[in-house]
Design a protein around this motif. Structure first.
Motif, short mmCIF file in Angstrom:
data_model
loop_
_atom_site.label_atom_id
_atom_site.label_comp_id
_atom_site.label_asym_id
_atom_site.label_seq_id
_atom_site.Cartn_x
_atom_site.Cartn_y
_atom_site.Cartn_z
N ARG A 73 -4.09 14.27 -18.49
CA ARG A 73 -4.66 14.72 -17.22
C ARG A 73 -5.74 13.75 -16.73
NH1 ARG A 73 -3.79 20.15 -15.76
NH2 ARG A 73 -2.31 21.19 -17.16
N ALA A 74 -6.55 13.26 -17.66
CA ALA A 74 -7.58 12.30 -17.29
C ALA A 74 -6.95 11.00 -16.80
CB ALA A 74 -8.50 12.03 -18.47
N ALA A 75 -5.88 10.56 -17.47
CA ALA A 75 -5.20 9.33 -17.07
C ALA A 75 -4.62 9.46 -15.67
CB ALA A 75 -4.11 8.98 -18.08
N ILE A 76 -4.08 10.64 -15.35
CA ILE A 76 -3.54 10.88 -14.01
C ILE A 76 -4.65 10.72 -12.97
CG2 ILE A 76 -2.57 12.65 -12.48
CD1 ILE A 76 -1.08 13.73 -14.96
N ASP A 77 -5.79 11.35 -13.22
CA ASP A 77 -6.91 11.25 -12.28
C ASP A 77 -7.37 9.80 -12.12
OD1 ASP A 77 -8.45 14.38 -13.36
OD2 ASP A 77 -6.90 13.98 -11.85
N LEU A 78 -7.46 9.09 -13.24
CA LEU A 78 -7.97 7.73 -13.20
C LEU A 78 -7.02 6.77 -12.49
CD1 LEU A 78 -9.49 7.43 -16.77
CD2 LEU A 78 -10.74 7.48 -14.62
N ARG A 126 3.50 7.60 1.70
CA ARG A 126 3.41 8.98 2.18
C ARG A 126 3.22 9.95 1.00
NH1 ARG A 126 5.77 11.83 6.54
NH2 ARG A 126 4.94 13.97 6.43
N LEU A 127 3.90 9.70 -0.09
CA LEU A 127 3.73 10.55 -1.27
C LEU A 127 2.31 10.48 -1.80
CD1 LEU A 127 7.05 9.86 -3.23
CD2 LEU A 127 6.38 12.01 -2.14
N GLU A 128 1.72 9.29 -1.76
CA GLU A 128 0.34 9.14 -2.22
C GLU A 128 -0.63 9.86 -1.29
OE1 GLU A 128 -0.16 4.93 -2.57
OE2 GLU A 128 0.66 4.87 -4.61
N ARG A 129 -0.42 9.73 0.02
CA ARG A 129 -1.32 10.40 0.97
C ARG A 129 -1.23 11.92 0.84
NH1 ARG A 129 0.82 6.63 4.57
NH2 ARG A 129 1.97 8.27 5.70
N SER A 130 -0.02 12.40 0.59
CA SER A 130 0.16 13.85 0.48
C SER A 130 -0.34 14.42 -0.84
CB SER A 130 1.66 14.19 0.61
OG SER A 130 2.37 13.75 -0.53
N GLY A 131 -0.48 13.56 -1.84
CA GLY A 131 -0.89 14.01 -3.16
C GLY A 131 0.26 14.47 -4.04
N LEU A 132 1.48 14.50 -3.47
CA LEU A 132 2.63 14.96 -4.27
C LEU A 132 2.88 14.08 -5.48
CD1 LEU A 132 5.26 15.95 -1.53
CD2 LEU A 132 4.16 17.48 -3.18
N ILE A 133 2.60 12.78 -5.34
CA ILE A 133 2.91 11.86 -6.42
C ILE A 133 2.01 12.06 -7.63
CG2 ILE A 133 1.39 9.91 -5.88
CD1 ILE A 133 5.17 9.73 -6.62
N LYS A 134 0.92 12.81 -7.46
CA LYS A 134 0.04 13.09 -8.59
C LYS A 134 0.61 14.22 -9.44
CE LYS A 134 -4.22 11.72 -6.21
NZ LYS A 134 -5.60 12.13 -5.87
N ASP A 135 1.89 14.17 -9.63
CA ASP A 135 2.60 15.20 -10.40
C ASP A 135 2.40 14.93 -11.89
OD1 ASP A 135 4.98 17.31 -10.39
OD2 ASP A 135 5.47 15.75 -11.85
N ALA A 136 1.90 15.93 -12.61
CA ALA A 136 1.56 15.72 -14.02
C ALA A 136 2.76 15.28 -14.84
CB ALA A 136 0.96 17.00 -14.60
N GLY A 137 3.92 15.91 -14.63
CA GLY A 137 5.09 15.56 -15.40
C GLY A 137 5.56 14.15 -15.13
N LEU A 138 5.55 13.74 -13.86
CA LEU A 138 5.99 12.40 -13.50
C LEU A 138 5.06 11.34 -14.07
CD1 LEU A 138 7.81 10.49 -11.85
CD2 LEU A 138 6.27 10.87 -9.91
#
Length: 371
Positions: A35-40, A102-114
């Motif tokens: 989770r920390a790596a995703i945020d970073l 667009r995925l980055e702007r929407s936040g969708l790409i911050k999917d934990a599983g992906l």
């Protein structure tokens, strides 16, 4: 401290008990790290992910999203041409590749599983590239995987060949003349395809006019075609697990196979061998192997019955391959690791054999109650 055999003492046994306690409770800590790596990853370059991993993760993410976008644009455009909408076809098939932005702007790409999957892949590849070669391949002694392609058991031989093909396909994906496959688990591929389809539809909805229904059908059919063509069984991870299942290594054979797979710089085979021996999934074992806090890895090595010299060999190779691991700390703890009884190590890892969804729920519950 030397990693040569030393006298065992009460301090070593106390260290073994401490290691067991830490390893048994490591699921929550490992999940926190992801989770920390995703945020970073989604903050500026000052992020704590080192620059090499950050760059590799960014390139892999862009390559996968771009490949899906290109596939949907191309096939959707062909369908629109055949349905009498050439202008709409041109708009779809020749549009700029902007889905990832667009995925980055929407936040969708911050999917934990992906991000968990992609980060694990780049960390595994980085470790594989940095592993010390054990003498190198020679005509007299080809690498383990090459030898297995000539195994007397045709199933083993075919499985080894499939793993070599999967390795080559993944390593050469960025150089392919056509858009590479996503090479993701089916659930993640499914998610990215539909996100991409929704963005493409949104981009063209304002200009489609009365052809909106035709556009929707074309994009939907392109997405369904991508999903139908996706074969999860061709992934590198699946090929590695099929090979280790076919090999069915005995307890006497396993140590040599583990050491040689690392010596050949094939961490996928090392991970699959350990996963099969412990009855774990590839992804679970990969998480353990790439984790720089290696308590669970040392437990896994003891759980499959490895002795002190073999643990030393494997531990030194992995410390050399991953600068986040401290070889002196490993050397100081080696006696404690070797002192852990085989049965106790297996018991400490029992939660890892839970169904993945149940294990995720256990981790979520533990985190919620800790906060």
């Amino acid at each position: 401290m030397s990693i040569d055999q030393g006298d065992m003492n009460d301090g070593v046994h106390a260290g073994a008990s401490h290691l067991l306690a830490r390893g048994a409770a490591d699921d929550v800590r490992a999940d926190d790290r992801i989770r920390a790596a995703i945020d970073l990853f989604f903050v500026p370059a000052e992020a704590q992910l080192d620059e090499r991993l950050r760059g590799a993760l960014s390139r892999l993410l862009r390559m996968i999203v771009t490949s899906i976008e290109s596939e949907l644009r191309h096939y959707g455009g062909r369908l629109l041409v055949g349905r009498g909408e050439p202008d709409l076809a041109i708009a779809l098939s020749s549009g700029s590749l902007a889905v990832l932005d667009r995925l980055e702007r929407s936040g969708l790409i911050k999917d934990a599983g992906l991000i968990r999957e992609l980060l694990a892949r780049v960390e595994q590849e980085a470790i594989g590239d940095a592993l010390p070669l054990a003498g190198g391949e020679t005509a007299e002694r080809p690498s383990l995987l090459v030898r297995l392609t000539s195994h007397r058991d045709p199933i083993v031989a075919a499985s080894a060949s499939a793993l070599m093909i999967a390795e080559a396909r993944r390593h050469n994906a960025g150089d392919a003349p056509t858009a590479p496959r996503s090479d993701l688990p089916a659930e993640l591929h499914h998610r990215l395809v539909w996100w991409t389809a929704a963005i493409l539809r949104d981009q063209l909805t304002g200009s489609a006019g009365p052809a909106q229904e035709t556009l929707d059908r074309a994009i939907t059919e392109a997405a369904l075609r991508s999903l139908a063509a996706h074969d999860e069984g061709e992934r590198l991870e699946a090929a590695a697990m099929r090979l280790t299942t076919a090999l069915a290594a005995t307890a006497d054979e396993l140590p040599g196979l583990l050491a040689e797979s690392l010596g050949d710089r094939r961490p996928s085979l090392f991970i699959a061998l350990l996963a099969h021996a412990l009855g774990l999934g590839y992804e679970t074992m990969r998480e353990i192997v790439i984790d720089p806090v290696a308590d669970r890895l040392w437990l896994a090595l003891r759980a499959v019955g490895l002795d002190r010299p073999m643990i030393a060999t494997i531990g030194l190779a992995l410390c050399e391959a991953d600068p986040r691991r401290d070889v002196e700390v490993f050397a100081d703890r080696l006696d404690a690791i070797a002192a852990i009884p085989h049965g106790d190590a297996r018991e400490a890892l029992a939660s890892l054999r839970l169904h993945p969804d149940l294990r995720a729920a256990v981790v979520a519950l533990a985190r919620a109650e800790r906060s």
